[in-house]
Design a protein around this motif. Structure first.
Motif, PDB file in Angstrom:
ATOM      1  N   HIS A 115      -0.652  10.425  -0.258  1.00 38.64           N
ATOM      2  CA  HIS A 115      -1.916  10.140  -0.921  1.00 38.64           C
ATOM      3  C   HIS A 115      -1.768  10.138  -2.436  1.00 38.64           C
ATOM      4  O   HIS A 115      -2.379   9.351  -3.135  1.00 38.64           O
ATOM      5  CB  HIS A 115      -2.994  11.133  -0.459  1.00 38.64           C
ATOM      6  CG  HIS A 115      -3.617  10.694   0.836  1.00 38.64           C
ATOM      7  ND1 HIS A 115      -3.687  11.507   1.940  1.00 38.64           N
ATOM      8  CD2 HIS A 115      -4.156   9.506   1.181  1.00 38.64           C
ATOM      9  CE1 HIS A 115      -4.263  10.815   2.933  1.00 38.64           C
ATOM     10  NE2 HIS A 115      -4.550   9.610   2.495  1.00 38.64           N
ATOM     11  N   ARG A 132      -2.304  16.270   7.017  1.00 37.09           N
ATOM     12  CA  ARG A 132      -1.120  16.982   6.556  1.00 37.09           C
ATOM     13  C   ARG A 132      -1.462  18.347   5.964  1.00 37.09           C
ATOM     14  O   ARG A 132      -2.423  18.466   5.217  1.00 37.09           O
ATOM     15  CB  ARG A 132      -0.377  16.148   5.517  1.00 37.09           C
ATOM     16  CG  ARG A 132       0.261  14.908   6.113  1.00 37.09           C
ATOM     17  CD  ARG A 132       0.891  14.053   5.025  1.00 37.09           C
ATOM     18  NE  ARG A 132       1.270  12.763   5.574  1.00 37.09           N
ATOM     19  CZ  ARG A 132       0.418  11.736   5.679  1.00 37.09           C
ATOM     20  NH1 ARG A 132      -0.826  11.854   5.261  1.00 37.09           N
ATOM     21  NH2 ARG A 132       0.813  10.604   6.206  1.00 37.09           N
ATOM     22  N   CYS A 150      -1.180  15.548  -0.409  1.00 41.08           N
ATOM     23  CA  CYS A 150       0.129  15.196   0.126  1.00 41.08           C
ATOM     24  C   CYS A 150       0.735  14.061  -0.708  1.00 41.08           C
ATOM     25  O   CYS A 150       0.030  13.336  -1.408  1.00 41.08           O
ATOM     26  CB  CYS A 150       0.016  14.787   1.596  1.00 41.08           C
ATOM     27  SG  CYS A 150      -0.747  13.183   1.860  1.00 41.08           S
ATOM     28  N   CYS A 209      -7.040  13.225   6.278  1.00 39.76           N
ATOM     29  CA  CYS A 209      -5.579  13.400   6.249  1.00 39.76           C
ATOM     30  C   CYS A 209      -5.258  14.707   6.954  1.00 39.76           C
ATOM     31  O   CYS A 209      -5.829  15.727   6.646  1.00 39.76           O
ATOM     32  CB  CYS A 209      -5.066  13.445   4.809  1.00 39.76           C
ATOM     33  SG  CYS A 209      -3.288  13.704   4.708  1.00 39.76           S
ATOM     34  N   ILE A 257      -7.510  15.179   0.769  1.00 34.39           N
ATOM     35  CA  ILE A 257      -8.125  13.896   1.106  1.00 34.39           C
ATOM     36  C   ILE A 257      -8.638  13.972   2.540  1.00 34.39           C
ATOM     37  O   ILE A 257      -7.850  14.227   3.468  1.00 34.39           O
ATOM     38  CB  ILE A 257      -7.119  12.733   0.933  1.00 34.39           C
ATOM     39  CG1 ILE A 257      -6.570  12.686  -0.497  1.00 34.39           C
ATOM     40  CG2 ILE A 257      -7.750  11.391   1.321  1.00 34.39           C
ATOM     41  CD1 ILE A 257      -7.599  12.470  -1.598  1.00 34.39           C
ATOM     42  N   CYS A 269      -4.164  18.809   3.035  1.00 32.28           N
ATOM     43  CA  CYS A 269      -4.317  17.800   1.986  1.00 32.28           C
ATOM     44  C   CYS A 269      -5.810  17.627   1.700  1.00 32.28           C
ATOM     45  O   CYS A 269      -6.624  17.604   2.619  1.00 32.28           O
ATOM     46  CB  CYS A 269      -3.695  16.476   2.458  1.00 32.28           C
ATOM     47  SG  CYS A 269      -4.029  15.081   1.364  1.00 32.28           S
TER      48      CYS A 269
HETATM   49 ZN   LIG Z   1      -2.961  13.322   2.463  1.00 34.79          ZN
END
Ligand SMILES: [Zn+2]
Length: 118
Positions: free
Chosen positions: A33, A14, A30, A12, A9, A7
């Motif tokens: 987010h 993921r 993701c 994060c 961000i 992801c």
């Molecule tokens: Zn994320």
């Protein structure tokens, strides 16, 4: 190149499986987010995605007709590019919006709108 994409961000953890054909520069966000993004912008983004898919569909089904008419094709291509560029730009604005919200830990904060004084 790994087979997972994280992801976009920061912070994060993921990750997502890289789909065949996706380049190293592919950026993903993701769902958790993404949903933090501004509602209006996400709605507009959905419309733009729809428009881009419309061009993709026409390109597949009407390709021969489009290619037989170079002027039409040029117009079609420019409009398609504009739709993609708008889609891309808006995606990054949403990313910016989410990045700021995450940075300030605002995910659970109520929506507040500043009143503009006329
Ligand atoms: Zn994320």
């Amino acid at each position: 190149m790994t087979d997972r994409i994280g992801c976009c961000i920061s912070g994060c953890g993921r990750t997502f499986k890289r789909e065949p054909g996706e380049s190293e520069t592919t950026v993903v966000m993701c769902g958790r987010h993404w949903r933090m993004g501004d509602d209006g912008m996400r709605k507009r983004h959905k419309q733009l995605r729809k428009r881009v898919r419309w061009f993709e569909r026409k390109w597949k089904t009407r390709r021969n007709a489009i290619e037989r008419a170079p002027k039409v094709w040029a117009k079609f291509h420019r409009a398609w590019e504009r739709a993609c560029a708008a889609d891309h730009a808006l995606w990054h604005r949403i990313k910016e919006d989410v990045t700021i919200k995450v940075a300030f830990g605002a995910e659970d904060a109520p929506r507040r709108r500043r009143k503009e004084l006329a």
